[in-house]
Design a protein around this motif. Structure first.
Motif, PDB file in Angstrom:
ATOM      1  N   ARG A   1      -1.445  10.555 -17.278  1.00  0.00           N
ATOM      2  CA  ARG A   1      -2.789  10.209 -16.824  1.00  0.00           C
ATOM      3  C   ARG A   1      -2.981   8.694 -16.810  1.00  0.00           C
ATOM      4  N   ALA A   2      -2.479   8.030 -17.848  1.00  0.00           N
ATOM      5  CA  ALA A   2      -2.592   6.569 -17.905  1.00  0.00           C
ATOM      6  C   ALA A   2      -1.816   5.923 -16.756  1.00  0.00           C
ATOM      7  N   GLN A   3      -0.630   6.454 -16.466  1.00  0.00           N
ATOM      8  CA  GLN A   3       0.154   5.938 -15.349  1.00  0.00           C
ATOM      9  C   GLN A   3      -0.573   6.161 -14.023  1.00  0.00           C
ATOM     10  N   LEU A   4      -1.207   7.322 -13.898  1.00  0.00           N
ATOM     11  CA  LEU A   4      -1.942   7.629 -12.668  1.00  0.00           C
ATOM     12  C   LEU A   4      -3.121   6.677 -12.490  1.00  0.00           C
ATOM     13  N   GLU A   5      -3.852   6.424 -13.559  1.00  0.00           N
ATOM     14  CA  GLU A   5      -4.979   5.501 -13.470  1.00  0.00           C
ATOM     15  C   GLU A   5      -4.506   4.105 -13.048  1.00  0.00           C
ATOM     16  N   GLY A   6      -3.407   3.646 -13.673  1.00  0.00           N
ATOM     17  CA  GLY A   6      -2.864   2.345 -13.312  1.00  0.00           C
ATOM     18  C   GLY A   6      -2.444   2.287 -11.858  1.00  0.00           C
ATOM     19  N   THR A   7      -1.859   3.368 -11.371  1.00  0.00           N
ATOM     20  CA  THR A   7      -1.430   3.426  -9.975  1.00  0.00           C
ATOM     21  C   THR A   7      -2.620   3.414  -9.036  1.00  0.00           C
ATOM     22  N   GLU A   8      -3.677   4.139  -9.373  1.00  0.00           N
ATOM     23  CA  GLU A   8      -4.881   4.145  -8.540  1.00  0.00           C
ATOM     24  C   GLU A   8      -5.482   2.744  -8.458  1.00  0.00           C
ATOM     25  N   ASN A   9      -5.460   2.028  -9.558  1.00  0.00           N
ATOM     26  CA  ASN A   9      -5.966   0.655  -9.548  1.00  0.00           C
ATOM     27  C   ASN A   9      -5.118  -0.244  -8.664  1.00  0.00           C
ATOM     28  N   ARG A  10      -3.800  -0.052  -8.725  1.00  0.00           N
ATOM     29  CA  ARG A  10      -2.907  -0.863  -7.891  1.00  0.00           C
ATOM     30  C   ARG A  10      -3.083  -0.526  -6.417  1.00  0.00           C
TER      31      ARG A  10
ATOM     32  N   ALA B   1       2.616   9.635  -5.491  1.00  0.00           N
ATOM     33  CA  ALA B   1       3.230  10.907  -5.095  1.00  0.00           C
ATOM     34  C   ALA B   1       4.354  11.301  -6.050  1.00  0.00           C
ATOM     35  N   ASP B   2       5.103  10.308  -6.542  1.00  0.00           N
ATOM     36  CA  ASP B   2       6.212  10.590  -7.458  1.00  0.00           C
ATOM     37  C   ASP B   2       5.724  11.048  -8.830  1.00  0.00           C
ATOM     38  N   LEU B   3       4.505  10.648  -9.204  1.00  0.00           N
ATOM     39  CA  LEU B   3       3.960  11.045 -10.498  1.00  0.00           C
ATOM     40  C   LEU B   3       3.469  12.497 -10.507  1.00  0.00           C
ATOM     41  N   ILE B   4       3.015  12.955  -9.358  1.00  0.00           N
ATOM     42  CA  ILE B   4       2.327  14.239  -9.283  1.00  0.00           C
ATOM     43  C   ILE B   4       3.176  15.428  -9.737  1.00  0.00           C
ATOM     44  N   PRO B   5       4.452  15.560  -9.348  1.00  0.00           N
ATOM     45  CA  PRO B   5       5.232  16.721  -9.815  1.00  0.00           C
ATOM     46  C   PRO B   5       5.275  16.830 -11.331  1.00  0.00           C
ATOM     47  N   ASN B   6       5.393  15.702 -12.035  1.00  0.00           N
ATOM     48  CA  ASN B   6       5.412  15.731 -13.501  1.00  0.00           C
ATOM     49  C   ASN B   6       4.063  16.177 -14.059  1.00  0.00           C
ATOM     50  N   ILE B   7       2.983  15.689 -13.418  1.00  0.00           N
ATOM     51  CA  ILE B   7       1.641  16.095 -13.857  1.00  0.00           C
ATOM     52  C   ILE B   7       1.452  17.590 -13.656  1.00  0.00           C
ATOM     53  N   VAL B   8       1.845  18.079 -12.483  1.00  0.00           N
ATOM     54  CA  VAL B   8       1.704  19.502 -12.174  1.00  0.00           C
ATOM     55  C   VAL B   8       2.513  20.356 -13.144  1.00  0.00           C
ATOM     56  N   ASN B   9       3.738  19.953 -13.417  1.00  0.00           N
ATOM     57  CA  ASN B   9       4.583  20.730 -14.324  1.00  0.00           C
ATOM     58  C   ASN B   9       4.005  20.762 -15.737  1.00  0.00           C
ATOM     59  N   THR B  10       3.401  19.662 -16.154  1.00  0.00           N
ATOM     60  CA  THR B  10       2.788  19.620 -17.482  1.00  0.00           C
ATOM     61  C   THR B  10       1.583  20.545 -17.550  1.00  0.00           C
ATOM     62  N   VAL B  11       0.767  20.501 -16.508  1.00  0.00           N
ATOM     63  CA  VAL B  11      -0.432  21.336 -16.470  1.00  0.00           C
ATOM     64  C   VAL B  11      -0.072  22.814 -16.393  1.00  0.00           C
ATOM     65  N   LYS B  12       1.024  23.130 -15.709  1.00  0.00           N
ATOM     66  CA  LYS B  12       1.446  24.529 -15.588  1.00  0.00           C
ATOM     67  C   LYS B  12       1.687  25.164 -16.951  1.00  0.00           C
TER      68      LYS B  12
ATOM     69  N   VAL C   1       0.847  -1.198   0.000  1.00  0.00           N
ATOM     70  CA  VAL C   1       0.000   0.000   0.000  1.00  0.00           C
ATOM     71  C   VAL C   1       0.881   1.247   0.000  1.00  0.00           C
ATOM     72  N   LEU C   2       1.852   1.282   0.880  1.00  0.00           N
ATOM     73  CA  LEU C   2       2.757   2.434   0.964  1.00  0.00           C
ATOM     74  C   LEU C   2       3.551   2.613  -0.327  1.00  0.00           C
ATOM     75  N   ASN C   3       3.951   1.512  -0.924  1.00  0.00           N
ATOM     76  CA  ASN C   3       4.714   1.559  -2.166  1.00  0.00           C
ATOM     77  C   ASN C   3       3.902   2.215  -3.280  1.00  0.00           C
ATOM     78  N   GLN C   4       2.620   1.849  -3.370  1.00  0.00           N
ATOM     79  CA  GLN C   4       1.772   2.413  -4.414  1.00  0.00           C
ATOM     80  C   GLN C   4       1.425   3.876  -4.140  1.00  0.00           C
ATOM     81  N   TYR C   5       1.239   4.227  -2.865  1.00  0.00           N
ATOM     82  CA  TYR C   5       1.013   5.634  -2.532  1.00  0.00           C
ATOM     83  C   TYR C   5       2.238   6.474  -2.909  1.00  0.00           C
TER      84      TYR C   5
END
Length: 205
Positions: A130-139, A46-57, A38-42
């Motif tokens: 986004r695809a990576q995020l969806e996969g992570t949420e499923n995991r 968390a590691d994906l979010i900075p890239n998502i934020v930078n892209t959206v910026k 559980v901690l590993n997937q969380y």
């Protein structure tokens, strides 16, 4: 004398086995392993979010409030030290999970809002994230379900007779698990949908 000691030791082992000692050992290890996942997937999320934020910026006029909430929610979630000991502290466990749920909500909002920006939908890098995020949420959901199952088996043994006697002797206590509200939060992971008509962003006021 030695034969008597061996006999007494054998009887003690059989007694512990019959009173659930082995069950506690097995389920406790299962809980540790499932919680680590559980901690590993969380952490993966968390590691994906900075890239998502930078892209959206990079998208002009993107809702800053939505972006800020994601950044702040990630900061709160990662500020809590995620350790194996959390499963032995109900209060800390719930605080940690509340922070993760808040991050889930902020991310879901960001993905919904991003549908209003055609350039983001056409951005290959953003699509992949986004695809990576969806996969992570499923995991995360799978890992949580395994943890729930392990904790349920363990907690039943802690509360049931005669295994509850063994639990009292060896200090085994009930461990916290995810609530129904938590599971509803993850029932519908962020949806990746790059098709359909694009909506135009609202004009800045």
């Amino acid at each position: 004398m030695r034969r008597l000691q061996v006999l007494l030791l054998t009887l003690a082992v059989l007694s512990l086995s019959g009173c659930g000692y082995n069950t506690f050992q097995t389920t406790d290890e299962q809980i540790k392993a499932s919680w680590a996942e559980v901690l590993n997937q969380y952490q993966r999320r968390a590691d994906l979010i900075p890239n998502i934020v930078n892209t959206v910026k990079g998208e002009a006029n993107f809702e800053q409030e939505t972006l800020t909430k994601v950044v702040e929610a990630r900061a709160r979630a990662t500020s809590i030290q995620a350790t194996p000991e959390l499963v032995n502290n109900p209060e800390a466990f719930q605080k940690f999970q509340a922070a993760q749920n808040s991050l889930s909500g902020a991310l879901s909002r960001l993905l919904v809002v991003s549908e209003n920006y055609p350039q983001l939908k056409a951005n290959q890098g953003f699509q992949e994230l986004r695809a990576q995020l969806e996969g992570t949420e499923n995991r995360i959901t799978v890992a949580r379900n395994r943890y729930i199952k392990a904790v349920q088996e363990y907690n039943v043994a802690v509360r049931s007779f005669p295994t509850n006697l063994t639990a009292m002797v060896f200090g085994y206590s009930v461990k916290p698990s995810f609530t129904v509200a938590d599971e509803k939060e993850l029932a519908t992971p962020p949806k990746v949908d790059f098709g359909g008509p694009a909506k135009k962003p609202e004009a800045a006021r």
